[in-house]
Design a protein around this motif. Structure first.
Motif, PDB file in Angstrom:
ATOM      1  N   VAL A   1      -4.893   3.845  -3.346  1.00 31.51           N
ATOM      2  CA  VAL A   1      -5.153   2.679  -3.868  1.00 31.51           C
ATOM      3  C   VAL A   1      -4.032   2.218  -4.753  1.00 31.51           C
ATOM      4  O   VAL A   1      -3.827   2.667  -5.806  1.00 31.51           O
ATOM      5  CB  VAL A   1      -6.539   2.328  -4.804  1.00 31.51           C
ATOM      6  CG1 VAL A   1      -6.370   0.914  -5.090  1.00 31.51           C
ATOM      7  CG2 VAL A   1      -7.597   2.803  -3.889  1.00 31.51           C
ATOM      8  N   TYR A   2      -2.918   1.530  -4.094  1.00 34.03           N
ATOM      9  CA  TYR A   2      -1.508   1.218  -4.653  1.00 34.03           C
ATOM     10  C   TYR A   2      -1.786  -0.098  -5.822  1.00 34.03           C
ATOM     11  O   TYR A   2      -2.565  -0.904  -5.427  1.00 34.03           O
ATOM     12  CB  TYR A   2      -0.780   0.900  -3.496  1.00 34.03           C
ATOM     13  CG  TYR A   2      -0.389   1.948  -2.583  1.00 34.03           C
ATOM     14  CD1 TYR A   2       0.590   3.009  -2.798  1.00 34.03           C
ATOM     15  CD2 TYR A   2      -1.160   2.014  -1.479  1.00 34.03           C
ATOM     16  CE1 TYR A   2       0.639   3.913  -1.919  1.00 34.03           C
ATOM     17  CE2 TYR A   2      -1.134   3.049  -0.449  1.00 34.03           C
ATOM     18  CZ  TYR A   2      -0.193   3.888  -0.668  1.00 34.03           C
ATOM     19  OH  TYR A   2       0.215   4.974   0.074  1.00 34.03           O
ATOM     20  N   MET A   3      -1.257   0.037  -6.815  1.00 32.45           N
ATOM     21  CA  MET A   3      -1.296  -0.768  -7.669  1.00 32.45           C
ATOM     22  C   MET A   3       0.242  -1.626  -8.177  1.00 32.45           C
ATOM     23  O   MET A   3       0.524  -2.676  -7.529  1.00 32.45           O
ATOM     24  CB  MET A   3      -1.784  -0.337  -9.048  1.00 32.45           C
ATOM     25  CG  MET A   3      -3.414   0.308  -8.911  1.00 32.45           C
ATOM     26  SD  MET A   3      -3.962   0.771 -10.198  1.00 32.45           S
ATOM     27  CE  MET A   3      -4.136  -0.491 -11.381  1.00 32.45           C
ATOM     28  N   TYR A   4       0.674  -1.178  -9.150  1.00 32.15           N
ATOM     29  CA  TYR A   4       2.131  -1.766  -9.456  1.00 32.15           C
ATOM     30  C   TYR A   4       3.388  -1.100  -9.907  1.00 32.15           C
ATOM     31  O   TYR A   4       3.030   0.183 -10.304  1.00 32.15           O
ATOM     32  CB  TYR A   4       1.869  -2.719 -11.038  1.00 32.15           C
ATOM     33  CG  TYR A   4       0.788  -3.443 -10.427  1.00 32.15           C
ATOM     34  CD1 TYR A   4       0.789  -4.898 -10.084  1.00 32.15           C
ATOM     35  CD2 TYR A   4      -0.530  -3.209 -11.100  1.00 32.15           C
ATOM     36  CE1 TYR A   4      -0.460  -5.621  -9.983  1.00 32.15           C
ATOM     37  CE2 TYR A   4      -1.637  -3.973 -11.056  1.00 32.15           C
ATOM     38  CZ  TYR A   4      -1.582  -5.275 -10.367  1.00 32.15           C
ATOM     39  OH  TYR A   4      -2.608  -6.187 -10.137  1.00 32.15           O
ATOM     40  N   HIS A   5       4.521  -1.617  -9.556  1.00 31.78           N
ATOM     41  CA  HIS A   5       5.606  -1.058 -10.157  1.00 31.78           C
ATOM     42  C   HIS A   5       5.796  -1.853 -11.704  1.00 31.78           C
ATOM     43  O   HIS A   5       5.836  -2.948 -11.477  1.00 31.78           O
ATOM     44  CB  HIS A   5       6.839  -1.526  -9.198  1.00 31.78           C
ATOM     45  CG  HIS A   5       6.942  -1.007  -8.027  1.00 31.78           C
ATOM     46  ND1 HIS A   5       6.867   0.356  -7.800  1.00 31.78           N
ATOM     47  CD2 HIS A   5       7.028  -1.567  -6.694  1.00 31.78           C
ATOM     48  CE1 HIS A   5       6.510   0.819  -6.593  1.00 31.78           C
ATOM     49  NE2 HIS A   5       6.873  -0.406  -5.860  1.00 31.78           N
TER      50      HIS A   5
END
Length: 508
Positions: free
Chosen positions: A470-474
Protein backbone atom coordinates in the motif's frame (compact mmCIF):
# COMPACT_ATOMS: atom_id res chain seq x y z
CA UNK A 1 2.99 40.96 25.80
CA UNK A 2 -0.06 40.39 23.53
CA UNK A 3 -2.72 38.17 25.08
CA UNK A 4 -2.32 35.46 22.44
CA UNK A 5 1.36 35.06 23.29
CA UNK A 6 0.55 34.87 27.01
CA UNK A 7 -1.83 31.98 26.30
CA UNK A 8 0.77 30.28 24.08
CA UNK A 9 3.46 30.53 26.76
CA UNK A 10 1.08 29.28 29.42
CA UNK A 11 0.08 26.36 27.23
CA UNK A 12 3.68 25.36 26.60
CA UNK A 13 4.59 25.62 30.29
CA UNK A 14 1.59 23.51 31.19
CA UNK A 15 2.49 20.88 28.63
CA UNK A 16 6.03 20.63 29.98
CA UNK A 17 4.75 20.46 33.54
CA UNK A 18 2.51 17.52 32.68
CA UNK A 19 5.57 15.74 31.27
CA UNK A 20 7.57 16.47 34.41
CA UNK A 21 9.87 18.96 32.71
CA UNK A 22 10.55 22.42 34.09
CA UNK A 23 11.09 25.17 31.52
CA UNK A 24 14.61 26.54 31.81
CA UNK A 25 17.07 28.83 30.11
CA UNK A 26 19.40 27.68 27.33
CA UNK A 27 21.94 24.98 28.20
CA UNK A 28 25.64 25.73 28.51
CA UNK A 29 26.97 27.34 25.35
CA UNK A 30 29.13 24.44 24.24
CA UNK A 31 26.63 21.61 24.68
CA UNK A 32 23.32 20.82 22.99
CA UNK A 33 20.20 18.88 23.90
CA UNK A 34 18.46 16.93 21.15
CA UNK A 35 14.92 15.66 21.71
CA UNK A 36 14.11 12.55 19.67
CA UNK A 37 10.74 10.89 19.06
CA UNK A 38 11.82 7.59 20.65
CA UNK A 39 14.54 5.92 22.67
CA UNK A 40 16.94 3.86 20.55
CA UNK A 41 16.55 0.08 20.96
CA UNK A 42 20.36 -0.17 21.00
CA UNK A 43 23.46 1.67 19.82
CA UNK A 44 24.72 -1.29 17.83
CA UNK A 45 26.96 -0.16 14.93
CA UNK A 46 25.59 -2.80 12.57
CA UNK A 47 22.06 -1.54 13.31
CA UNK A 48 22.81 2.07 12.40
CA UNK A 49 20.39 2.07 9.46
CA UNK A 50 17.59 2.30 12.01
CA UNK A 51 16.98 6.04 12.27
CA UNK A 52 16.62 5.94 16.06
CA UNK A 53 20.11 4.41 16.29
CA UNK A 54 21.75 6.38 13.49
CA UNK A 55 20.74 9.80 14.85
CA UNK A 56 23.00 9.23 17.85
CA UNK A 57 25.70 7.02 16.35
CA UNK A 58 26.57 8.02 12.79
CA UNK A 59 29.43 10.55 12.38
CA UNK A 60 29.34 11.15 16.12
CA UNK A 61 30.54 7.93 17.74
CA UNK A 62 31.22 5.82 14.65
CA UNK A 63 32.42 6.54 11.11
CA UNK A 64 32.51 4.59 7.82
CA UNK A 65 35.30 4.06 5.31
CA UNK A 66 33.62 6.29 2.73
CA UNK A 67 30.97 9.04 2.65
CA UNK A 68 28.63 10.57 0.08
CA UNK A 69 29.30 14.19 -0.82
CA UNK A 70 25.86 15.83 -0.30
CA UNK A 71 26.58 18.41 -3.01
CA UNK A 72 27.77 16.10 -5.80
CA UNK A 73 26.46 12.69 -4.74
CA UNK A 74 29.93 11.24 -5.28
CA UNK A 75 31.80 8.92 -2.93
CA UNK A 76 34.54 10.57 -0.86
CA UNK A 77 37.24 9.22 1.49
CA UNK A 78 36.77 9.15 5.25
CA UNK A 79 38.50 6.33 7.14
CA UNK A 80 39.70 5.00 3.79
CA UNK A 81 41.91 7.32 1.76
CA UNK A 82 41.58 5.59 -1.63
CA UNK A 83 40.36 2.40 -3.29
CA UNK A 84 40.55 0.55 -6.58
CA UNK A 85 38.89 -2.44 -8.19
CA UNK A 86 41.52 -5.16 -8.72
CA UNK A 87 39.14 -7.79 -10.16
CA UNK A 88 35.42 -7.90 -11.06
CA UNK A 89 34.66 -9.25 -7.57
CA UNK A 90 37.48 -7.58 -5.57
CA UNK A 91 38.09 -4.09 -4.22
CA UNK A 92 41.25 -2.90 -2.45
CA UNK A 93 40.94 -0.15 0.19
CA UNK A 94 43.81 1.90 1.57
CA UNK A 95 43.19 3.04 5.14
CA UNK A 96 43.87 6.30 6.94
CA UNK A 97 46.83 6.00 9.31
CA UNK A 98 47.11 7.50 12.78
CA UNK A 99 43.46 6.93 13.73
CA UNK A 100 42.42 5.37 17.04
CA UNK A 101 39.15 4.17 18.47
CA UNK A 102 37.98 5.85 21.67
CA UNK A 103 39.19 2.83 23.69
CA UNK A 104 42.72 3.33 22.35
CA UNK A 105 42.68 0.46 19.86
CA UNK A 106 44.30 1.33 16.52
CA UNK A 107 42.20 1.67 13.41
CA UNK A 108 43.91 -0.65 10.97
CA UNK A 109 43.24 -3.57 8.65
CA UNK A 110 42.49 -5.90 11.57
CA UNK A 111 39.85 -3.49 12.85
CA UNK A 112 38.19 -3.36 9.43
CA UNK A 113 38.08 -7.15 9.28
CA UNK A 114 36.49 -7.23 12.75
CA UNK A 115 33.87 -4.65 11.67
CA UNK A 116 32.91 -6.74 8.64
CA UNK A 117 32.69 -9.83 10.82
CA UNK A 118 30.39 -7.88 13.14
CA UNK A 119 28.25 -6.89 10.16
CA UNK A 120 27.90 -10.50 8.95
CA UNK A 121 27.48 -12.10 12.38
CA UNK A 122 25.08 -14.96 12.91
CA UNK A 123 23.66 -14.20 16.36
CA UNK A 124 21.41 -11.35 15.17
CA UNK A 125 20.05 -9.74 12.03
CA UNK A 126 22.11 -6.64 11.27
CA UNK A 127 19.90 -4.28 9.32
CA UNK A 128 22.86 -2.48 7.76
CA UNK A 129 23.98 -5.78 6.23
CA UNK A 130 20.48 -6.59 5.00
CA UNK A 131 19.57 -3.14 3.73
CA UNK A 132 22.93 -2.28 2.21
CA UNK A 133 24.67 -5.46 1.16
CA UNK A 134 21.50 -7.52 0.70
CA UNK A 135 22.53 -10.83 -0.81
CA UNK A 136 26.20 -9.85 -1.00
CA UNK A 137 28.65 -11.84 1.09
CA UNK A 138 32.04 -10.26 1.75
CA UNK A 139 35.38 -11.88 2.47
CA UNK A 140 38.22 -9.70 3.77
CA UNK A 141 41.95 -10.24 3.33
CA UNK A 142 44.62 -8.23 5.12
CA UNK A 143 47.21 -7.11 2.56
CA UNK A 144 49.18 -4.99 5.03
CA UNK A 145 48.53 -3.02 8.21
CA UNK A 146 46.63 -0.36 6.27
CA UNK A 147 45.45 -2.17 3.13
CA UNK A 148 42.45 -4.50 2.95
CA UNK A 149 40.95 -6.49 0.08
CA UNK A 150 37.20 -7.07 -0.08
CA UNK A 151 36.04 -10.00 -2.20
CA UNK A 152 32.31 -10.33 -2.90
CA UNK A 153 30.34 -13.37 -4.02
CA UNK A 154 29.34 -11.48 -7.17
CA UNK A 155 30.59 -8.36 -8.97
CA UNK A 156 29.47 -5.16 -7.21
CA UNK A 157 30.40 -2.09 -9.29
CA UNK A 158 29.16 0.31 -6.59
CA UNK A 159 30.89 -1.37 -3.63
CA UNK A 160 32.55 1.90 -2.41
CA UNK A 161 29.05 3.40 -2.18
CA UNK A 162 27.88 0.42 -0.14
CA UNK A 163 30.66 1.02 2.35
CA UNK A 164 29.35 4.50 3.20
CA UNK A 165 26.85 2.98 5.64
CA UNK A 166 29.07 0.31 7.20
CA UNK A 167 30.21 1.74 10.55
CA UNK A 168 33.69 0.86 11.79
CA UNK A 169 33.74 -0.35 15.41
CA UNK A 170 36.50 -1.29 17.82
CA UNK A 171 37.69 -4.91 17.61
CA UNK A 172 37.37 -4.93 21.41
CA UNK A 173 33.56 -4.72 21.23
CA UNK A 174 32.02 -8.06 22.18
CA UNK A 175 29.71 -9.95 19.86
CA UNK A 176 26.89 -10.37 22.37
CA UNK A 177 23.63 -9.20 20.86
CA UNK A 178 22.92 -5.56 20.05
CA UNK A 179 25.43 -3.38 21.88
CA UNK A 180 24.52 -0.44 24.10
CA UNK A 181 28.18 0.57 24.48
CA UNK A 182 29.48 1.49 21.02
CA UNK A 183 33.17 2.23 20.52
CA UNK A 184 34.13 4.08 17.35
CA UNK A 185 36.61 6.44 15.74
CA UNK A 186 34.23 9.41 15.74
CA UNK A 187 34.68 12.76 17.51
CA UNK A 188 32.42 11.81 20.42
CA UNK A 189 32.36 9.06 23.03
CA UNK A 190 29.34 7.67 24.85
CA UNK A 191 29.47 8.72 28.50
CA UNK A 192 26.12 7.49 29.82
CA UNK A 193 22.86 5.81 28.86
CA UNK A 194 20.25 6.16 31.57
CA UNK A 195 17.58 3.81 30.28
CA UNK A 196 14.26 5.57 29.79
CA UNK A 197 15.79 8.99 30.52
CA UNK A 198 18.72 10.15 28.39
CA UNK A 199 21.93 9.41 26.52
CA UNK A 200 24.99 11.67 26.77
CA UNK A 201 28.11 11.96 24.64
CA UNK A 202 31.24 14.06 25.08
CA UNK A 203 33.82 15.36 22.63
CA UNK A 204 37.06 13.41 22.41
CA UNK A 205 40.35 15.23 22.93
CA UNK A 206 42.25 12.71 20.79
CA UNK A 207 40.00 12.71 17.71
CA UNK A 208 41.94 12.31 14.46
CA UNK A 209 40.01 14.96 12.54
CA UNK A 210 38.94 18.56 13.01
CA UNK A 211 37.73 19.38 16.51
CA UNK A 212 33.95 20.00 16.57
CA UNK A 213 32.55 23.17 18.12
CA UNK A 214 29.95 21.25 20.16
CA UNK A 215 31.56 19.88 23.32
CA UNK A 216 28.84 17.37 24.11
CA UNK A 217 25.22 16.42 23.62
CA UNK A 218 22.36 15.06 25.64
CA UNK A 219 19.66 13.05 23.87
CA UNK A 220 16.20 12.77 25.37
CA UNK A 221 13.01 11.43 23.82
CA UNK A 222 9.36 12.40 23.86
CA UNK A 223 6.74 10.71 21.71
CA UNK A 224 4.46 13.76 21.35
CA UNK A 225 5.34 16.15 18.53
CA UNK A 226 3.83 19.13 20.36
CA UNK A 227 5.96 18.42 23.42
CA UNK A 228 9.15 18.16 21.39
CA UNK A 229 8.36 21.47 19.70
CA UNK A 230 7.58 23.06 23.06
CA UNK A 231 10.86 21.93 24.56
CA UNK A 232 12.79 23.74 21.85
CA UNK A 233 10.55 26.80 22.15
CA UNK A 234 11.28 27.14 25.87
CA UNK A 235 14.99 26.32 25.70
CA UNK A 236 14.68 22.91 27.33
CA UNK A 237 16.12 21.45 24.11
CA UNK A 238 18.07 22.87 21.19
CA UNK A 239 16.66 20.92 18.30
CA UNK A 240 14.27 18.15 17.38
CA UNK A 241 14.58 16.45 13.99
CA UNK A 242 10.89 15.63 13.63
CA UNK A 243 7.72 17.57 14.36
CA UNK A 244 4.32 17.45 12.74
CA UNK A 245 3.21 19.88 10.07
CA UNK A 246 0.64 21.22 12.56
CA UNK A 247 3.39 22.05 15.05
CA UNK A 248 5.66 23.64 12.44
CA UNK A 249 4.14 27.07 13.01
CA UNK A 250 7.15 29.30 13.70
CA UNK A 251 8.86 30.73 10.63
CA UNK A 252 12.00 31.58 12.62
CA UNK A 253 12.67 28.14 14.07
CA UNK A 254 10.78 25.57 11.97
CA UNK A 255 12.22 24.24 8.73
CA UNK A 256 10.84 21.90 6.07
CA UNK A 257 13.18 19.57 4.21
CA UNK A 258 12.93 16.56 1.88
CA UNK A 259 13.93 13.79 4.26
CA UNK A 260 14.50 11.02 1.70
CA UNK A 261 11.90 8.72 3.27
CA UNK A 262 9.18 6.85 1.40
CA UNK A 263 6.31 5.39 3.41
CA UNK A 264 4.29 2.28 2.70
CA UNK A 265 2.45 -0.63 4.25
CA UNK A 266 4.07 -3.91 3.21
CA UNK A 267 1.46 -6.53 2.24
CA UNK A 268 1.91 -10.17 3.27
CA UNK A 269 1.29 -11.28 -0.29
CA UNK A 270 1.25 -15.04 0.37
CA UNK A 271 -1.38 -15.12 3.16
CA UNK A 272 -5.16 -15.19 2.43
CA UNK A 273 -6.97 -12.97 1.65
CA UNK A 274 -3.93 -10.87 0.74
CA UNK A 275 -2.65 -13.54 -1.64
CA UNK A 276 -5.34 -12.38 -4.08
CA UNK A 277 -4.25 -9.44 -6.25
CA UNK A 278 -7.78 -7.99 -6.28
CA UNK A 279 -7.68 -7.57 -2.49
CA UNK A 280 -4.26 -5.92 -2.63
CA UNK A 281 -5.48 -3.57 -5.35
CA UNK A 282 -8.63 -2.77 -3.37
CA UNK A 283 -6.46 -1.81 -0.37
CA UNK A 284 -4.76 0.81 -2.53
CA UNK A 285 -7.85 2.12 -4.31
CA UNK A 286 -9.68 2.65 -1.00
CA UNK A 287 -7.14 5.20 0.29
CA UNK A 288 -7.67 8.93 -0.23
CA UNK A 289 -4.01 9.91 -0.28
CA UNK A 290 -4.69 13.52 -1.20
CA UNK A 291 -6.99 13.81 1.80
CA UNK A 292 -4.42 12.27 4.12
CA UNK A 293 -1.90 14.96 3.23
CA UNK A 294 -3.38 17.05 6.03
CA UNK A 295 -1.36 14.80 8.36
CA UNK A 296 1.94 15.11 6.49
CA UNK A 297 1.93 18.44 4.66
CA UNK A 298 0.92 19.43 1.16
CA UNK A 299 4.55 19.11 0.02
CA UNK A 300 4.45 15.33 0.46
CA UNK A 301 4.35 13.51 -2.88
CA UNK A 302 2.17 10.49 -3.61
CA UNK A 303 4.37 7.39 -3.79
CA UNK A 304 4.21 4.78 -6.52
CA UNK A 305 7.47 2.96 -5.71
CA UNK A 306 9.79 2.71 -2.75
CA UNK A 307 12.52 4.98 -4.15
CA UNK A 308 12.42 8.64 -5.07
CA UNK A 309 13.39 10.48 -8.27
CA UNK A 310 16.99 10.99 -7.07
CA UNK A 311 17.66 7.23 -7.12
CA UNK A 312 19.11 5.35 -10.08
CA UNK A 313 16.38 2.87 -11.03
CA UNK A 314 13.41 5.16 -10.26
CA UNK A 315 10.73 4.60 -12.88
CA UNK A 316 9.05 7.89 -13.93
CA UNK A 317 6.36 6.06 -15.90
CA UNK A 318 4.65 4.51 -12.86
CA UNK A 319 1.58 6.41 -11.72
CA UNK A 320 0.13 6.45 -8.17
CA UNK A 321 -3.05 4.49 -7.61
CA UNK A 322 -6.15 6.70 -7.82
CA UNK A 323 -8.73 7.03 -5.07
CA UNK A 324 -11.60 4.84 -6.29
CA UNK A 325 -13.57 3.24 -3.42
CA UNK A 326 -16.31 2.01 -5.76
CA UNK A 327 -13.79 0.06 -7.80
CA UNK A 328 -12.35 -1.31 -4.55
CA UNK A 329 -15.80 -2.58 -3.52
CA UNK A 330 -16.26 -4.17 -6.94
CA UNK A 331 -12.93 -6.00 -6.73
CA UNK A 332 -13.71 -7.31 -3.25
CA UNK A 333 -17.14 -8.52 -4.37
CA UNK A 334 -15.58 -10.39 -7.28
CA UNK A 335 -12.96 -11.94 -5.02
CA UNK A 336 -15.60 -12.99 -2.47
CA UNK A 337 -17.68 -14.61 -5.21
CA UNK A 338 -14.64 -16.68 -6.14
CA UNK A 339 -14.24 -17.93 -2.57
CA UNK A 340 -11.57 -15.54 -1.34
CA UNK A 341 -12.06 -14.95 2.44
CA UNK A 342 -12.27 -11.17 2.16
CA UNK A 343 -14.00 -10.94 5.56
CA UNK A 344 -10.94 -12.37 7.33
CA UNK A 345 -9.31 -9.92 9.73
CA UNK A 346 -6.19 -8.17 8.44
CA UNK A 347 -3.76 -7.00 11.12
CA UNK A 348 -1.99 -3.66 10.72
CA UNK A 349 1.43 -3.76 12.39
CA UNK A 350 2.23 -0.18 13.41
CA UNK A 351 5.20 1.41 15.15
CA UNK A 352 4.87 4.23 17.65
CA UNK A 353 6.26 7.45 16.17
CA UNK A 354 7.84 5.79 13.14
CA UNK A 355 6.95 9.15 11.65
CA UNK A 356 4.80 12.02 12.85
CA UNK A 357 1.06 11.21 12.88
CA UNK A 358 1.79 7.55 12.18
CA UNK A 359 -0.99 6.31 14.46
CA UNK A 360 -3.49 8.86 13.18
CA UNK A 361 -2.73 7.84 9.60
CA UNK A 362 -3.39 4.18 10.35
CA UNK A 363 -6.69 5.00 12.04
CA UNK A 364 -7.80 7.08 9.04
CA UNK A 365 -6.83 4.31 6.62
CA UNK A 366 -8.59 1.74 8.76
CA UNK A 367 -11.80 3.78 8.46
CA UNK A 368 -11.40 3.99 4.67
CA UNK A 369 -10.90 0.23 4.43
CA UNK A 370 -13.97 -0.33 6.59
CA UNK A 371 -16.00 1.76 4.15
CA UNK A 372 -15.23 -0.67 1.32
CA UNK A 373 -15.87 -3.76 3.45
CA UNK A 374 -12.43 -4.77 4.73
CA UNK A 375 -11.92 -5.90 8.31
CA UNK A 376 -8.70 -4.54 9.82
CA UNK A 377 -7.28 -4.30 13.33
CA UNK A 378 -4.34 -2.17 14.46
CA UNK A 379 -1.54 -3.39 16.72
CA UNK A 380 0.99 -0.72 17.72
CA UNK A 381 4.50 -1.64 18.89
CA UNK A 382 7.64 0.02 20.18
CA UNK A 383 10.66 -0.13 17.88
CA UNK A 384 12.13 -3.34 19.28
CA UNK A 385 8.95 -5.38 18.93
CA UNK A 386 8.05 -3.80 15.58
CA UNK A 387 11.41 -5.01 14.24
CA UNK A 388 10.41 -8.59 14.97
CA UNK A 389 7.66 -8.23 12.37
CA UNK A 390 9.86 -6.36 9.92
CA UNK A 391 12.57 -9.00 9.66
CA UNK A 392 12.47 -12.64 8.73
CA UNK A 393 11.73 -15.10 10.14
CA UNK A 394 8.36 -13.41 10.71
CA UNK A 395 6.95 -14.28 14.16
CA UNK A 396 3.40 -14.98 12.89
CA UNK A 397 3.92 -16.10 9.28
CA UNK A 398 0.30 -17.15 8.79
CA UNK A 399 -1.14 -13.80 9.88
CA UNK A 400 -2.57 -11.62 7.11
CA UNK A 401 -0.93 -8.29 7.82
CA UNK A 402 0.05 -4.86 6.60
CA UNK A 403 3.39 -3.77 8.05
CA UNK A 404 3.84 -0.01 8.50
CA UNK A 405 7.23 0.97 7.12
CA UNK A 406 9.34 3.84 5.91
CA UNK A 407 12.51 3.53 3.88
CA UNK A 408 15.21 5.98 2.92
CA UNK A 409 17.59 5.49 0.03
CA UNK A 410 20.13 8.26 0.41
CA UNK A 411 22.85 6.46 -1.53
CA UNK A 412 21.33 7.03 -4.94
CA UNK A 413 20.99 3.48 -6.29
CA UNK A 414 18.07 1.06 -6.20
CA UNK A 415 20.26 -1.84 -5.09
CA UNK A 416 19.96 -0.46 -1.54
CA UNK A 417 16.20 -1.03 -1.74
CA UNK A 418 15.37 -3.80 -4.18
CA UNK A 419 16.99 -6.90 -2.73
CA UNK A 420 16.22 -6.29 0.94
CA UNK A 421 12.62 -5.20 0.37
CA UNK A 422 11.49 -7.35 -2.57
CA UNK A 423 13.76 -10.29 -3.39
CA UNK A 424 12.52 -13.74 -2.34
CA UNK A 425 15.56 -13.92 -0.04
CA UNK A 426 15.35 -10.34 1.25
CA UNK A 427 15.13 -10.09 5.02
CA UNK A 428 12.27 -7.52 4.86
CA UNK A 429 10.55 -9.00 1.80
CA UNK A 430 7.03 -10.40 1.64
CA UNK A 431 7.31 -10.90 -2.14
CA UNK A 432 8.11 -14.30 -3.64
CA UNK A 433 8.30 -13.79 -7.39
CA UNK A 434 11.01 -15.20 -9.65
CA UNK A 435 10.49 -12.41 -12.19
CA UNK A 436 11.46 -9.83 -9.57
CA UNK A 437 14.40 -11.93 -8.39
CA UNK A 438 15.70 -12.26 -11.95
CA UNK A 439 15.48 -8.51 -12.61
CA UNK A 440 17.34 -7.71 -9.38
CA UNK A 441 19.99 -10.32 -10.23
CA UNK A 442 20.34 -8.76 -13.69
CA UNK A 443 20.68 -5.22 -12.33
CA UNK A 444 23.12 -5.66 -9.46
CA UNK A 445 26.30 -6.60 -11.40
CA UNK A 446 25.44 -4.32 -14.33
CA UNK A 447 26.28 -0.68 -15.00
CA UNK A 448 24.78 2.14 -17.03
CA UNK A 449 21.47 1.79 -18.86
CA UNK A 450 21.27 -1.98 -18.33
CA UNK A 451 21.33 -1.50 -14.56
CA UNK A 452 18.82 1.35 -14.59
CA UNK A 453 16.30 -0.38 -16.86
CA UNK A 454 16.36 -3.65 -14.93
CA UNK A 455 15.52 -1.87 -11.67
CA UNK A 456 12.85 0.21 -13.42
CA UNK A 457 11.22 -2.94 -14.77
CA UNK A 458 11.27 -4.49 -11.29
CA UNK A 459 9.52 -1.49 -9.71
CA UNK A 460 6.88 -1.44 -12.46
CA UNK A 461 6.23 -5.15 -11.98
CA UNK A 462 5.92 -4.69 -8.22
CA UNK A 463 3.41 -1.85 -8.65
CA UNK A 464 1.32 -2.82 -11.65
CA UNK A 465 1.26 -6.61 -11.59
CA UNK A 466 2.10 -7.77 -8.08
CA UNK A 467 0.78 -4.80 -6.04
CA UNK A 468 3.31 -5.52 -3.30
CA UNK A 469 2.54 -2.54 -1.06
CA UNK A 470 0.00 0.00 0.00
CA UNK A 471 2.02 2.93 -1.31
CA UNK A 472 1.85 6.20 0.62
CA UNK A 473 4.22 9.19 0.26
CA UNK A 474 7.64 10.49 -0.59
CA UNK A 475 7.87 12.40 2.65
CA UNK A 476 8.73 15.91 3.76
CA UNK A 477 10.21 16.42 7.20
CA UNK A 478 9.75 19.32 9.60
CA UNK A 479 12.27 20.20 12.28
CA UNK A 480 12.52 22.87 14.97
CA UNK A 481 15.89 24.47 15.74
CA UNK A 482 16.76 26.80 18.61
CA UNK A 483 17.69 30.36 17.60
CA UNK A 484 21.01 29.88 19.40
CA UNK A 485 22.13 27.25 16.87
CA UNK A 486 23.52 27.78 13.40
CA UNK A 487 22.35 24.51 11.80
CA UNK A 488 20.02 23.45 9.00
CA UNK A 489 18.54 20.03 8.24
CA UNK A 490 19.60 18.06 5.20
CA UNK A 491 18.38 15.03 3.27
CA UNK A 492 20.13 12.85 5.87
CA UNK A 493 18.64 14.48 8.99
CA UNK A 494 15.98 11.83 9.52
CA UNK A 495 18.73 9.18 9.74
CA UNK A 496 21.67 11.01 11.31
CA UNK A 497 22.45 14.25 13.15
CA UNK A 498 26.12 15.10 12.70
CA UNK A 499 27.02 17.18 15.76
CA UNK A 500 30.18 18.47 14.08
CA UNK A 501 27.98 20.42 11.64
CA UNK A 502 26.42 22.48 14.44
CA UNK A 503 27.66 25.97 15.23
CA UNK A 504 26.42 28.51 17.76
CA UNK A 505 25.03 31.90 16.83
CA UNK A 506 27.05 34.84 18.06
CA UNK A 507 25.69 36.37 21.26
CA UNK A 508 24.06 39.77 20.91
Amino acid sequence: MPKGKIYLAAGISGLLAVAGIAPQSFAANETVTVVLPEEPPSLEPCESKHSSVGRVLIQNITEPLTVIDPQTGKVKPELATSWEQTAPDTWRFHLREGVKFSDGAPFDARAVVASIERLQRGDMTCNTKQQTLGGVDVQTTIVSDYVVDFKTNKPIPIFPTMMTVVQMSSPNMKLEGASRRPIGTGPYVLTAWNAGTDITVERRDDYWGEKPVVAGARYVWRSESALRAAMVATGEADLTPIISVADANNLETDLAYPNGETTRLRISTNVPPLDDKRVRLALNLAIDREGLKVLFGEEAKLAEQLVGPNVNGFNPDIQPFPYDPEKAKQLLAEAKADGVPVDKAITIIGRNEIYVNAGEALEAMQAMWSEVGLNTQIRMFDTGNWLRYQNRPFPEPDMANLHQDQHDNLLGDATFTAFNKYDSEGVNSAVYDKRVDDLIAKAEPATGETRTKAFQEAFKLLHDDIVADVYMYHMIGYTRVSPRLDWRPSLATNSEIDLSEIRFQASE
